[in-house]
Write an enzyme that holds these catalytic residues in place. Sequence first.
Site, PDB file in Angstrom:
ATOM      1  N   CYS A   1      32.210  22.161  77.352  1.00 30.75           N
ATOM      2  CA  CYS A   1      32.835  21.760  78.610  1.00 30.75           C
ATOM      3  C   CYS A   1      33.444  20.382  78.363  1.00 30.75           C
ATOM      4  O   CYS A   1      33.740  20.050  77.211  1.00 30.75           O
ATOM      5  CB  CYS A   1      31.807  21.752  79.742  1.00 30.75           C
ATOM      6  SG  CYS A   1      30.439  20.590  79.471  1.00 30.75           S
ATOM      7  N   LEU A   2      33.615  19.578  79.375  1.00 32.56           N
ATOM      8  CA  LEU A   2      34.227  18.268  79.163  1.00 32.56           C
ATOM      9  C   LEU A   2      33.276  17.296  78.469  1.00 32.56           C
ATOM     10  O   LEU A   2      33.648  16.634  77.508  1.00 32.56           O
ATOM     11  CB  LEU A   2      34.710  17.667  80.489  1.00 32.56           C
ATOM     12  CG  LEU A   2      35.397  16.306  80.369  1.00 32.56           C
ATOM     13  CD1 LEU A   2      36.646  16.398  79.497  1.00 32.56           C
ATOM     14  CD2 LEU A   2      35.732  15.753  81.738  1.00 32.56           C
TER      15      LEU A   2
END
Length: 126
Positions: free
Chosen positions: A85-86
């Site tokens: 994810c980020l």
Amino acid sequence: MPVDINELVAAAQSRIREVEPGDCLAGEALVVDVREPAEFAQGHLPGAVNLPRGVLEFQIRAHPAVACRTAGSPAPASLPLLLYCLTGGRSALAADSLRQLGFEDVRSLAGGLRAWRNAGLPVSMD
């Protein structure tokens, strides 16, 4: 007693395997971006498929990329997966969920896409 999100992520990280950006086995694992589609469109790891965290557990076994890689082989549970994810929080939670669902080879990218970019590794826009 309720826990905060940082404690929840830390607990998940203690049960999963994380890999550093430079240690990713991109060719071996199916790379899954668990961010939302709008985030994915802003840049993602080359070759990644987008399966958002909100539907991951429900759709992972039926996803065409999983079916394609497991055709004629053992169940999808043995498929190597690299989730990101980020920043690594959502992917840690997602990896822990998939581990509980019986997926045997799930890893989370430590630091997520942010760490990947900071390491100077390529990002795709396709």
